[in-house]
Structure formats: structure tokens, C-alpha cells
Design a protein around this motif. Sequence first.
Motif, PDB file in Angstrom:
ATOM      1  N   ILE A   4      36.627  70.374 -46.191  1.00 31.19           N
ATOM      2  CA  ILE A   4      36.137  69.021 -45.928  1.00 31.19           C
ATOM      3  C   ILE A   4      37.230  67.960 -46.099  1.00 31.19           C
ATOM      4  O   ILE A   4      37.261  66.966 -45.363  1.00 31.19           O
ATOM      5  N   ASP A   5      38.144  68.175 -47.045  1.00 31.51           N
ATOM      6  CA  ASP A   5      39.159  67.150 -47.329  1.00 31.51           C
ATOM      7  C   ASP A   5      40.014  66.831 -46.105  1.00 31.51           C
ATOM      8  O   ASP A   5      40.329  65.677 -45.828  1.00 31.51           O
ATOM      9  N   GLU A   6      40.378  67.900 -45.367  1.00 27.82           N
ATOM     10  CA  GLU A   6      41.186  67.696 -44.158  1.00 27.82           C
ATOM     11  C   GLU A   6      40.502  66.769 -43.171  1.00 27.82           C
ATOM     12  O   GLU A   6      41.139  65.987 -42.485  1.00 27.82           O
ATOM     13  N   LEU A   7      39.185  66.920 -43.110  1.00 28.84           N
ATOM     14  CA  LEU A   7      38.412  66.119 -42.174  1.00 28.84           C
ATOM     15  C   LEU A   7      38.367  64.666 -42.648  1.00 28.84           C
ATOM     16  O   LEU A   7      38.543  63.733 -41.858  1.00 28.84           O
ATOM     17  N   LEU A   8      38.174  64.505 -43.950  1.00 31.29           N
ATOM     18  CA  LEU A   8      38.072  63.142 -44.503  1.00 31.29           C
ATOM     19  C   LEU A   8      39.412  62.415 -44.447  1.00 31.29           C
ATOM     20  O   LEU A   8      39.464  61.190 -44.534  1.00 31.29           O
ATOM     21  N   ASN A   9      40.482  63.191 -44.271  1.00 31.94           N
ATOM     22  CA  ASN A   9      41.820  62.588 -44.166  1.00 31.94           C
ATOM     23  C   ASN A   9      42.071  61.906 -42.819  1.00 31.94           C
ATOM     24  O   ASN A   9      43.063  61.205 -42.663  1.00 31.94           O
ATOM     25  N   ILE A  10      41.231  62.186 -41.845  1.00 27.55           N
ATOM     26  CA  ILE A  10      41.444  61.579 -40.521  1.00 27.55           C
ATOM     27  C   ILE A  10      41.184  60.072 -40.598  1.00 27.55           C
ATOM     28  O   ILE A  10      40.112  59.642 -41.015  1.00 27.55           O
ATOM     29  N   ARG A  11      42.192  59.315 -40.231  1.00 26.39           N
ATOM     30  CA  ARG A  11      42.060  57.850 -40.266  1.00 26.39           C
ATOM     31  C   ARG A  11      42.136  57.308 -38.853  1.00 26.39           C
ATOM     32  O   ARG A  11      43.196  57.320 -38.228  1.00 26.39           O
ATOM     33  N   ILE A  12      40.992  56.873 -38.339  1.00 26.57           N
ATOM     34  CA  ILE A  12      40.957  56.239 -37.024  1.00 26.57           C
ATOM     35  C   ILE A  12      40.051  55.017 -37.170  1.00 26.57           C
ATOM     36  O   ILE A  12      39.011  55.097 -37.840  1.00 26.57           O
ATOM     37  N   ASN A  13      40.434  53.912 -36.561  1.00 22.37           N
ATOM     38  CA  ASN A  13      39.558  52.738 -36.588  1.00 22.37           C
ATOM     39  C   ASN A  13      38.241  53.038 -35.893  1.00 22.37           C
ATOM     40  O   ASN A  13      38.207  53.768 -34.911  1.00 22.37           O
ATOM     41  N   GLY A  14      37.165  52.483 -36.418  1.00 24.04           N
ATOM     42  CA  GLY A  14      35.875  52.615 -35.739  1.00 24.04           C
ATOM     43  C   GLY A  14      35.104  53.856 -36.122  1.00 24.04           C
ATOM     44  O   GLY A  14      34.137  54.228 -35.465  1.00 24.04           O
TER      45      GLY A  14
END
Lengths: 443, 443
Positions: free
Chosen positions: B278-288
Motif C-alpha cells: 500500500i505504501d508505494e501506492l500512497l507515495n504517488i503524488r499527482i494534483n487532483g
Amino acid sequence: MRGNNYLIINKLKDLGLEISFEERTDFIGFKVKPLVIVYPQGEDDVINIVRLAREFRISIVPWGAGTSLTGAVSCDGCILLDMRRMNKILEINTIDWYVRVQPGVVLDDLNKELSKYGFFFPPDPASHYMCTVGIIATDAGGMRALKYGTVKDWVLALRVVLPTGEVIKVGEPLKKNRTGYDLVHLFVGSEGTLGIITEAWLRIIPLPKRKVQTLIVYLDDMETLAKFVYEVRRRGIMPELMEYMDPYAINAVNQAFNSGLKVADGGLVIIMIEEDLIDELLNIRINGLNIVTINEEGARRIYELRSRAGEAIKAVYGSFYSEDITVPISRLAEAIIRLKELGDKYRKPMPILAHIGDGNMHPHILYKPGEEELAQRMYYEVARIAIELGGTISGEHGIGLQKRELLYEQYLVRNNIKTLEVMKNIKRLFDPNDIMNPNKYIY
Amino acid sequence: MRGNNYLIINKLKDLGLEISFEERTDFIGFKVKPLVIVYPQGEDDVINIVRLAREFRISIVPWGAGTSLTGAVSCDGCILLDMRRMNKILEINTIDWYVRVQPGVVLDDLNKELSKYGFFFPPDPASHYMCTVGIIATDAGGMRALKYGTVKDWVLALRVVLPTGEVIKVGEPLKKNRTGYDLVHLFVGSEGTLGIITEAWLRIIPLPKRKVQTLIVYLDDMETLAKFVYEVRRRGIMPELMEYMDPYAINAVNQAFNSGLKVADGGLVIIMIEEDLIDELLNIRINGLNIVTINEEGARRIYELRSRAGEAIKAVYGSFYSEDITVPISRLAEAIIRLKELGDKYRKPMPILAHIGDGNMHPHILYKPGEEELAQRMYYEVARIAIELGGTISGEHGIGLQKRELLYEQYLVRNNIKTLEVMKNIKRLFDPNDIMNPNKYIY
């Protein structure tokens, strides 16, 4: 006919094709006596060669690395298509997760290149260091098949030169594609009998992120092996890899590579399993079981030793036929007893390597020059054990030359000859002149 | 012909077969106007019916639950084979990990029974609560296809009544079996055009042991969706499930089931992922992007809502055609823009459900009575977007009646008409009298 042969060779030369004349022997010892060997550089060359073969009704046999274990690339008087010049990796797509390759790419070269991008192509036949992507034609398996399946589970699309010289593309480089009959899987495992694969789109996935622990399970006797595998299945445990070497095989590895593995009377099972699943495995309590966890360095070493065990058997015991039966896990105990009885009957060592988690076993039938017939008899008897126990004569090596009759036997015993007829009709539909790897497989 | 019809019906009665006369409508609204509906109780009945059909050259169409989304079971004057009396689970094998079933078993009933043993059959088309195992004929997918693949990855063996009335068994209930051409996968997804499946051996696996976390990702706009999915792939993240609902679909679900889901302008993605990833997924930073983790109860609820979203769309917006395109993930952003432009052009809402992790999208083309032609035009335009972007017109629903021409278009654009010819030849080989679900699929 001789006149025609000169004509064929001259026409191949006229086409500017690289050719050579030599006899070859495949990994198992089957003779390959081509009229001529041609080295196509691309699909156009393949088309021209197939057209010529069609015109002169001469058979074509594709050769990748000669790692067939069933005589599938043996021939006498054929045009041998040596595919190793077609060894380009054409595209690596790390968003759509596929790689586009020519059939002559060596499997380890492919995975080396993919690893730079953090990806891999999971099927890993023991010959991964020499075999080519052409293993699509046998649907090869390997050690990781327990988790990842065989080649068939990783082929998305193919370009194929048909026996008419026409080219088709089957499938698309998409994981989900439902546009008509599944021709991809008709070509996968068709052993060069329906056409020549000139390009493949293979599914790739990111390298595993979870930590995997390797264990070696030493077994006091063969019965313990059957009980252990049964128990792993009953408990629903899913390792990555579950590989068996019997005492003969361990001996061979020890001698060939000076590896010093312990020779337990029941052999050993190598298990790779994701760390969080390990406790379930360690909970299995059976007499005669000794489970040892090993470190990463040891894990790499034992994987390598298992990969090269066939080579070791060849070096230490000499020539062999490699059987490839699969039995239902529920019948594994019986299969093991029957194999042991067979070895005793012939008073011959019969080293067994096995992808044991799937019930896929490779008893190695040893033979010295002149004993080929005896070996072939033992080979048949092993296969019949699988047939009788509801298994199959081939799990991953295919049929080739060596299992043609056994294939017929299996379908006969299963009261299923009509299925073979359908297969023959398909062969005839694709290859009415019977030029593509004839007299093998379904014949 | 009328005289023949009486004769056929009388012969069916003489065979002691249960019959009825009625018109039906499939899930999408295609008309099914059979001469007669027959309810076989077993394989022998199927054989008798096929022989009769062959004798009188009348077409046969098998019916499971009528959940086809492409008109694949529509007919006019056929013998409709209602397979729902053949609904037995014949064997559950928890050591060899397969189940043997008749084709009329409802998928949820199968999984309910399997769960008692700690096992499941992973493919889960949204219609899982009504569709039957006969979905083998379409190679249905579903929400878990991202991790587990589609039905084709789970069929080990089949019994099939051929158009001649002969029966074959293809495959074996073994994970590894390499004995001849892969006919199993020729029948999977063949939509009743090559024969009638009377029994299937399906691979099953233990219920997952790892804890899975469900997340809902709310998206400010559609561009964010494309960026997000691209990023998940680029990082090599492998969720179990990754499902998309656009604002129209969310509205429908909210209205139909009073579910109170937040309607973000870009819709929402449901993700199920093993906890340690899950951490890898939560690391994704995209606006919106707004990622929310939800509890188990919420997870069950959102899975259920997504499953029934098609039903909700039907209840709220009325009739629709369900598109089923797949585009490469690398072209997803373009696809989304093109779909939006299309919706704007026709000034119609076009609710989109998508198995977005595989690029498989279901834009729903709404229509009122009399608008069928307009809807069919939009349907074609959606499919053409997929073709142009290197995708495919069908990811999991197949071809049926509705995509025959589109299938041709796709192969034409890809310069691949010869492949279609090969498919036609296979159809002709199996069914020379063209009695099995004719005028659909490849025709």
C-alpha cells in the motif's frame, strides 16, 4: 530427387541466404541430418524459404538452441531453419508491460535486459542460459511454473509464417483481447508443425518486491516426499517454487559441481516462499522431514544447482532420455512407489528431478550406446504409469518424435481418439502438404 | 419448412425432452425468437439435439443466463438450448485444486460451495450473481481479472459436443499438460460457434490469506485518472483490483441504491491491494487525487455497488449497449479525451465503468426505443477509438452479433485479414453445415 536437392540449395543461394552443411545432435542425442541449414535474418527470409519448401515439398524444421528433450528438432533431409540470427529485442514497453522479440533471443539475455528496467519474463526452463524464445513452440515450463505457469501464460501475440508462405499476426499486445478464436494458444506448444514464429509479444511483469525465503527440506524416504507435497496442497499453501531432486540427482550435482549437498535417502525439496507464508509451511509435522532455512547466497546457489542438474546427470551418468510425466498430486504417493519398482526391475539408477509442486516429474532414463531400445522401453513404462494414474505423458517438454505413440496411447486409454482426429484435421488445414516438422507430434 | 418445424418439435418430444415455446430478451435487449426451447438434462440430451439439428440443418444457440452483452445468444428460429438444468457440481478436489461442473451452475453458487472448502474460482464478471459457468464461451473477465486474468486462465479441460454430435474431451484436470494442440483455448471464447460445452474442469485456488486493503481514489478530472493509472503501471505496482466509475455511473449507483457516494468530477477508482504494497501506492503524488482508505464493511459495500453498477445504469438511464474496448495503458489519456469528445458531440451522457488497471473500458451507450441505430453508430465510433489507439474492440465481452463488422474492421486496419480467414477455415472445419450459433462472431 538429388537433382532437386541441388536446385533447392542453388535457389537458397540465389536468394542471398546464409547456408551451411553439417549434422547436429540435440541436447538429448537425437540426430539432425538436414539437407541444408539456413540462417534467416528476418521474416522475409523465412517467407522465401517456406515458399521454396512448399514448391519442392521439402520439410522445414526450426532450430533455436537444440534443447528439445523429445527429438522435436530431429530431421533427415530437411531444411533446418537456424533462427539464431533473428535475435533482436525489438521493444521493451514498461507501461503496457510487454516485450517484442524475435524468436532467436536467448532467454537469459532477455531477462538480463529486462532487469535493467526492473522487469522479468517468468518462465525459466532449466536451459534458460542457452534456450531461445522459440521455446514458445514447446510451451516450456520451468521451476517458477508453480507460481507463474508455463510459457503459454505469457504469450500475448505472435507473427507466424504459415506453410503457404503467408504471414499472420495472432493476438494483440494487450492482456485483455477477445477478438475471435484464440489462435495464439493454438501456435503455443505446436512444435513447429503449423508455422514458423517470426516475432512474439511477451507479457512481462515487475521483478518481485516481496522478500522470498528459501528452504531445503530433506526427506528420510520417498513416502515422506509424497506425504509432504500432499500436505502442502491440502493446507492451501502456495510457494513460488517447489523443486525435487532425488538421491541420484543430488549425487550427480555433488560430483559435477562439488556442491556437498546432503544426500538424504528420500532426496530433497527446494522451496521458495514469500516470507509471510512461511509459518504455515513450518507447521507441517510429518516424521522424516528436516526443514532447513538458508540464506540468500545459499538460495542463489541451490537455484543454480537445480538449474544445472540435468547437465550434471549427463556429465556423471552419461546419456539419458528425460521423462516429463505429470500426475495428480492426490496420486503422487502411488506414482513414486511405481517409479521405484520400475527402477528396481531394470536395476538401473533413474535420477529424478521434479517440479513436484505441480506433480510434474522428470525421471531420467540412462542409456549407454546400444541400449537405446531398452531405454525407450523404460521410457514408455514410465509414461504408462502417468496414464494409468490419471496423469499425462508430458507436462512441459511436449511430444516431438519420442512421444508420438505415447500420445496416441494416452488418448486411446482415455477413450478420446476423436480429439486426436480433430488435431489431425487442424494440422491438415494449416499444412496440407505436410512440410512443417512432419512425422512428429500428431501424425 | 413449416412442416419440418413440426417434425423437429415432435422428434424432440419423442426423445422425451422438456421443451417450451417463448420469446426472450437478453440483458442488453436483443431479441431471442427460437422455434423451440429445449432443456437438456445431460450430455446425452445435448447429443440427441445436436444430431437432430444437423439432420434438419437448423441452428442451435446455447443459453445460460442471457447475460451476453453483444447479442451472442440472440436468434430467430433456432433451437435454443437452455442449459440451466445441467447445473450440478460434480466434483470438488481440494488436493488437485480443480472443480468439475456442468455448464449451468450459477457462478455465485459455485463459489459459495467452494468457500466451504476454503477455495474459490477467481473470475468475477459483474453478473456473477446470475451468470452461469457457460461464461467459458465468452471468456468473461471481471473485476479481479487484473490480478487473476480472465476465464481462459482457469479452464483446464472441457467436454464438448461437436456439430457432428460426437463428443470430445479436451485438456486434462492438470495444471501442466502438453499433449497436442491446445484445443481448450480454441473453445474458450468461441461463443458457441464450434460446439456445446457439457462439462468443465476449472482450476480453483485457496481463498487469499493476505490482508487486502481497499482504497477509494477520488479524481478531480479525467486527465488525473489517466495520469494516475499510468503512474501505477510505471512504478510496477500490482493491485488485486482497480475499478473505475465515472460521475454518470456514480450518480446512477447513488440513485438506484441510495449509496451516497461522493461524485468527484473525474469519478472514482476503487483499489484493492495487499497491505504490504500500500505504501508505494500512497507515495504517488499527482494534483487532483484524493485517496481514502476504507474499512472492511465499506470494502464489501463498494465491491457490491461496483458489481451492480450496470444494473443501476439500466434502472436510472434506461437501455444501453455496453462497449468493451481495451486500450494500451500508454494511450489511456488519449482514449479518455476522445471518449469525452464523443459524448459532447452526441450530447448524451455516456456512463463509463472500467477495469481501468488493464485499460478495459465499458462506455455505456444509452438509447431510447427508436434510437437503436443512433446508438449503434456511437457504439461503432467508440470501438474505432480503440482500433486507432492500438487497442481492441473487445476485452472480455466478445463479438456476438453486435461486433461482427467491427471485428472485420479491426483486422482490416491492422492489415491482418488473413488471420480472419484462418478463423473462418477453423469454423468451417468444425461446423461445415454452419448450425452452431451462425451469423455471429466470425462470419
